[in-house]
Design a protein around this motif. Structure first.
Motif, PDB file in Angstrom:
ATOM      1  N   SER A 213      -0.390  10.359  33.468  1.00 21.88           N
ATOM      2  CA  SER A 213       0.890  10.582  34.162  1.00 21.88           C
ATOM      3  C   SER A 213       0.912   9.939  35.536  1.00 21.88           C
ATOM      4  O   SER A 213       1.524  10.456  36.472  1.00 21.88           O
ATOM      5  CB  SER A 213       1.183  12.087  34.266  1.00 21.88           C
ATOM      6  OG  SER A 213       1.264  12.668  32.974  1.00 21.88           O
ATOM      7  N   HIS A 214       0.257   8.807  35.708  1.00 14.44           N
ATOM      8  CA  HIS A 214       0.279   8.019  36.931  1.00 14.44           C
ATOM      9  C   HIS A 214       1.345   6.940  36.798  1.00 14.44           C
ATOM     10  O   HIS A 214       2.074   6.890  35.815  1.00 14.44           O
ATOM     11  CB  HIS A 214      -1.090   7.392  37.179  1.00 14.44           C
ATOM     12  CG  HIS A 214      -1.663   6.705  35.976  1.00 14.44           C
ATOM     13  ND1 HIS A 214      -2.049   7.379  34.834  1.00 14.44           N
ATOM     14  CD2 HIS A 214      -1.908   5.386  35.712  1.00 14.44           C
ATOM     15  CE1 HIS A 214      -2.505   6.525  33.928  1.00 14.44           C
ATOM     16  NE2 HIS A 214      -2.420   5.315  34.434  1.00 14.44           N
ATOM     17  N   ALA A 215       1.458   6.073  37.797  1.00 15.89           N
ATOM     18  CA  ALA A 215       2.463   4.996  37.772  1.00 15.89           C
ATOM     19  C   ALA A 215       1.821   3.683  38.206  1.00 15.89           C
ATOM     20  O   ALA A 215       0.918   3.670  39.058  1.00 15.89           O
ATOM     21  CB  ALA A 215       3.651   5.326  38.671  1.00 15.89           C
ATOM     22  N   MET A 216       2.284   2.590  37.615  1.00 15.73           N
ATOM     23  CA  MET A 216       1.865   1.244  38.003  1.00 15.73           C
ATOM     24  C   MET A 216       3.090   0.361  38.104  1.00 15.73           C
ATOM     25  O   MET A 216       4.093   0.588  37.435  1.00 15.73           O
ATOM     26  CB  MET A 216       0.886   0.632  36.992  1.00 15.73           C
ATOM     27  CG  MET A 216      -0.413   1.389  36.845  1.00 15.73           C
ATOM     28  SD  MET A 216      -1.768   0.454  36.046  1.00 15.73           S
ATOM     29  CE  MET A 216      -0.956  -0.403  34.714  1.00 15.73           C
ATOM     30  N   ALA A 217       3.006  -0.664  38.952  1.00 22.95           N
ATOM     31  CA  ALA A 217       4.093  -1.638  39.101  1.00 22.95           C
ATOM     32  C   ALA A 217       3.502  -2.989  39.445  1.00 22.95           C
ATOM     33  O   ALA A 217       2.492  -3.082  40.156  1.00 22.95           O
ATOM     34  CB  ALA A 217       5.088  -1.195  40.174  1.00 22.95           C
ATOM     35  N   LEU A 218       4.152  -4.047  38.972  1.00 21.92           N
ATOM     36  CA  LEU A 218       3.723  -5.417  39.234  1.00 21.92           C
ATOM     37  C   LEU A 218       4.489  -5.978  40.412  1.00 21.92           C
ATOM     38  O   LEU A 218       5.720  -5.908  40.452  1.00 21.92           O
ATOM     39  CB  LEU A 218       3.968  -6.292  38.001  1.00 21.92           C
ATOM     40  CG  LEU A 218       3.777  -7.807  38.171  1.00 21.92           C
ATOM     41  CD1 LEU A 218       2.302  -8.142  38.332  1.00 21.92           C
ATOM     42  CD2 LEU A 218       4.368  -8.569  36.975  1.00 21.92           C
ATOM     43  N   ASN A 219       3.769  -6.515  41.391  1.00 22.11           N
ATOM     44  CA  ASN A 219       4.400  -7.256  42.470  1.00 22.11           C
ATOM     45  C   ASN A 219       4.695  -8.666  41.950  1.00 22.11           C
ATOM     46  O   ASN A 219       3.771  -9.444  41.719  1.00 22.11           O
ATOM     47  CB  ASN A 219       3.482  -7.312  43.696  1.00 22.11           C
ATOM     48  CG  ASN A 219       4.159  -7.949  44.899  1.00 22.11           C
ATOM     49  OD1 ASN A 219       4.761  -9.021  44.799  1.00 22.11           O
ATOM     50  ND2 ASN A 219       4.055  -7.303  46.036  1.00 22.11           N
ATOM     51  N   HIS A 220       5.975  -8.986  41.748  1.00 23.93           N
ATOM     52  CA  HIS A 220       6.352 -10.260  41.136  1.00 23.93           C
ATOM     53  C   HIS A 220       6.047 -11.448  42.039  1.00 23.93           C
ATOM     54  O   HIS A 220       6.018 -12.585  41.570  1.00 23.93           O
ATOM     55  CB  HIS A 220       7.847 -10.256  40.803  1.00 23.93           C
ATOM     56  CG  HIS A 220       8.210  -9.288  39.731  1.00 23.93           C
ATOM     57  ND1 HIS A 220       9.094  -9.584  38.728  1.00 23.93           N
ATOM     58  CD2 HIS A 220       7.802  -8.015  39.489  1.00 23.93           C
ATOM     59  CE1 HIS A 220       9.224  -8.547  37.918  1.00 23.93           C
ATOM     60  NE2 HIS A 220       8.447  -7.576  38.363  1.00 23.93           N
TER      61      HIS A 220
END
Length: 597
Positions: free
Chosen positions: A49-56
Motif C-alpha cells: 500500500s505504498h506509492a511510486m511515481a516516475l519523474n518524466h
C-alpha cells in the motif's frame, strides 16, 4: 491491511547485417524478472500500500511510505535511478502513510502526493511536492475531501494531474469525484459521465492520448474499464480481466500497451495474471505466461521511459507478508535481425526470401505481395520465416509482418526482378571470424552479387562439401551453441556458376579468464535434485562458485575447475525453462538453458 482497502541492375546485391558473438536466450513468454538489487537491508523495507511515481524529466522513480507488518506505517523516501535504490534524506518528511497516490506534475517538474491514511482509519487531504531533494507541503486554496485508495495520473491531453475516487473519510464510504491539479491548486471537475464510486482502482496512460481506469472495490470487486479524454469519462470495456482491486497498471512505451497485473479477486489468494490492452476496441488480452512474479496485491508499479515497467513490494502470499523485491516487466516486440533481400531471377524461376528475427514468445509470420503503389496483398499460407515465390515473369515486391503478443514489426520490401541474362555469383563481403564464450551462438553472414543466388553453409577448413549445415540455406548463419572452436564457409550458386567464400573461424574461449559453461545435465531435472554443470574456469572449492537458475540461487555441493555439483532450487516449478549462469569472483559465465522437469 483490510481487503478492499488495500528498378534493379542486372547483378543484384544480397546484403545482411553481421552480428558477432551474440547469445540470444530464447524466451517462451513476456517476462516479469526479479532484479538483483543487493541484500535486503540495502533496499526499501518490506511494504504494501505504498506509492511510486516516475519523474518524466529525469527518468527516476520516487517511492514513499506504505505499511510494514512489523513497524506499521512508513515515512521513508527512496529513488530508483535505473540501477538500484537509494534512500533519500530530506529535511522535511511528510507524516507516515499508506494508500496514498502520487503523480508527476509536468508544469513544475515535481512529483505530487495527496492523501492516504496516516493512522488506522484516519484519512488525509494534504498535498505534498517532491523536488528531487526535499518535500514541501503545498497550501492549496481548494482542498478535495479526505481519502485513501484513490488514483492519480498525468493527463496527456491537458498536461494536468487527474485524481479520481477512493475510500472516503467515513468508514465504508466510497468516492467517484474527479479532480485536476493545475496552477498549484485543486479544481473539482464535473464530467457528464463517471465511473461508479470505488476504492483501490488503477489509473494509467494509454496509447490514444488518454487515461484508462480499471477495476476497484465497492461492496465487491469491479471489472469495468473507463477512459478519460480530458473532459469526460467513457465506458470503454464492460468486461476484460476478472474483477479486482489493489492491482497495478502502467503504460509500456516499448509496446504501446497498457499492462495490468495481480490484485485481489473475488476469492483469495491474490491474482497472478498479467493482461494487456492497446486502448482501442479490441479489448483486453491475457499474456500466455507472464513469468515468475506470481500473485501480488497492494504493490506499486510504473512504466519506464525506455519501455517496460518496474514493480516494487506488495503483499506476497508466498511469505504471507509485504515484499522487498523489485521486479521488471519486459515484452519484446519482434526485432528483425536480417531483412528479406532483393534479388534477380531468370524468367520462369522462383526466388527464396528469408527473414531473421528474435522476440518474446511465438513469432507469427505473414508474407505480403506488393506493387509500386505501395499496396499489399496477403499471401495465403505464407506463414514461415522463409517464402518461395511462384515462378515469376515480371517484377514483384514482397514484405513480411512478424507479430507476437507484445506487438507487430514489418520488414522492408524486397524486390524480385527479372534478369535479362544470367549473372554468375560473386562474393562481395566475406564472413568474418570471431570469438565467443563456450555455450554461445555466433552469427555469420555473407554479401554476394548475382542473379537468383542459392546459398549453402558448410562446416570445416578444407572446403569439404559433404559436411553441410542442415537448413542453412540463406546468406545468414546462426550457429548452434558451441563448446569447441569451429570453422564455416558458404557456397553461393546459380545456373551460371559457383562462388565459395573464405573460411571463417569461430573460436570458443573462456572469456577474459572467466568461467564458461558447456553443458548442464541432471538425471531427473526436478527441483531439489542434483545437477552437474560442466565447463571450465570454476573455483576448486564450492564456496568460490555461485550458481543461479534464473533468479534462484543453487547450492554448490562439490566443485572442481571443470565441474560443479549443485542442487536445483526447490522454488522452481515443473516444466520451466531457466537460464543457468555461474559467477566466480566477479566474473560471470555464459548462460545455458535448462528444462525443469
Amino acid at each position: 491491511m483490510g481487503r478492499g482497502e488495500s528498378g534493379m541492375k542486372a547483378a543484384a546485391v544480397v546484403t545482411a547485417v553481421i552480428v558477432s558473438g551474440v547469445f540470444f536466450v530464447p524466451r517462451s513468454r513476456a517476462e516479469w524478472t526479479r532484479l538483483e538489487t543487493g541484500p535486503e537491508e540495502s533496499n526499501p523495507r518490506r511494504r504494501q500500500s505504498h506509492a511510486m511515481a516516475l519523474n518524466h524529466a529525469s527518468g527516476r522513480i520516487l517511492l514513499f511510505g506504505g505499511w510494514n507488518d512489523q513497524v506499521g506505517l512508513l515515512d521513508d523516501t527512496w529513488e530508483w535511478d535505473g540501477n538500484g535504490w537509494r534512500r533519500m534524506l530530506p529535511r522535511t518528511v511528510p507524516p507516515a502513510r499508506s494508500m496514498h497516490a502520487m503523480a508527476f506534475d509536468s508544469a513544475t517538474g515535481k512529483i505530487l502526493m495527496f492523501g492516504g491514511m496516516t493512522n488506522i482509519g484516519l484519512r488525509q487531504n494534504d498535498t505534498w511536492s517532491w523536488d528531487g531533494a526535499d518535500w514541501t507541503r503545498v497550501a492549496t486554496a481548494t482542498l478535495p475531501p479526505e481519502r485513501s485508495g484513490h488514483v492519480m495520473a498525468l493527463d496527456p491531453s491537458t498536461n494536468a494531474i487527474i485524481m479520481f475516487g477512493g475510500h472516503g473519510r467515513d468508514p465504508g464510504s466510497f468516492l467517484n469525484d474527479t479532480w485536476t491539479y493545475r496552477d498549484e491548486n485543486w479544481l473539482e471537475l464535473r464530467p457528464v459521465h463517471s465511473p461508479s464510486a470505488r476504492g483501490n482502482p488503477a489509473l494509467a496512460t494509454t496509447l490514444f492520448n488518454a487515461l484508462a481506469l480499471f477495476g476497484g472495490y465497492e461492496a465487491q470487486e469491479l471489472g469495468d474499464t473507463w477512459t478519460w479524454n480530458g473532459s469526460d469519462w467513457n465506458l470503454a470495456q464492460s468486461s476484460g480481466p476478472s474483477p479486482r482491486d489493489s492491482h497495478v497498471m502502467f503504460f509500456d512505451r516499448q509496446t504501446n500497451q497498457l499492462v495490468c497485473h495481480g490484485g485481489w479477486g473475488a476469492n483469495p489468494p491474490p491474482l497472478a495474471d498479467t493482461w494487456f490492452w492497446y486502448g482501442g476496441t479490441e479489448g483486453w488480452t491475457r499474456f500466455s505466461d507472464p513469468g515468475a512474479l506470481g500473485g501480488r496485491t497492494s504493490a506499486a508499479a510504473v512504466g519506464l521511459l525506455g519501455g517496460g515497467g518496474l514493480l516494487f513490494g506488495g503483499y506476497d502470499p508466498a511469505v504471507d507478508r509485504g515484499s522487498w523485491e523489485t521486479w521488471k516487466w519486459t515484452c519484446d516486440v519482434p526485432t528483425i535481425t536480417a531483412q528479406p533481400q532483393s534479388a534477380e531471377v531468370l524468367s520462369g524461376q522462383s526466388a527464396l526470401l528469408a527473414v531473421g528475427a528474435v522476440g518474446t514468445g511465438v513469432l507469427n509470420y505473414q508474407w505480403y505481395e506488393g506493387d509500386n503503389s505501395g499496396s499489399s496483398i496477403l499471401i495465403p499460407g505464407a506463414n514461415a520465416a522463409t517464402y518461395a515465390t511462384p515462378p515469376l515473369t515480371t517484377t514483384h515486391s514482397y514484405h513480411v509482418e512478424l507479430e507476437n503478443e507484445c506487438g507487430l514489426t514489418s520488414s522492408l520490401r524486397a524486390t524480385v526482378s527479372i534478369a535479362s541474362s544470367c549473372v554468375a555469383p560473386s562474393i562481395v563481403e566475406q564472413p568474418s571470424s570471431l570469438t565467443v564464450l563456450a555455450g554461445m551462438t555466433a552469427t555469420l553472414s555473407v554479401t554476394a552479387s548475382g542473379s537468383s543466388i542459392r546459398f549453402q553453409w558448410y562446416e570445416g577448413i578444407d572446403y569439404n562439401s559433404s559436411i553441410l549445415v542442415p537448413g542453412a540455406v540463406t546468406n545468414v548463419l546462426v550457429t548452434p551453441q558451441l563448446a569447441r572452436s569451429t570453422s564455416y564457409w558458404v557456397r553461393a550458386s546459380n545456373e551460371c556458376g559457383v562462388a565459395d567464400s573464405t573460411i571463417a573461424s569461430v573460436t570458443v574461449g573462456g572469456g577474459s579468464g572467466g568461467p564458461a559453461i558447456t553443458s548442464v545435465v541432471s538425471k531427473t531435472g526436478k527441483p531439489g535434485s542434483t545437477a552437474i554443470i560442466n565447463g571450465n574456469g570454476f573455483g576448486r572449492a564450492p564456496k568460490l562458485n555461485v550458481a543461479y537458475f534464473d533468479q534462484s540461487r543453487a547450492k554448490v555441493t562439490k566443485a572442481s575447475s571443470t565441474k560443479l555439483k549443485v542442487k536445483i532450487p526447490r522454488k522452481l516449478k515443473s516444466n520451466m525453462v531457466v537460464s543457468v549462469v555461474v559467477w566466480v569472483g566477479g566474473a560471470r559465465s555464459n548462460a545455458l538453458l535448462f528444462q525443469i522437469r
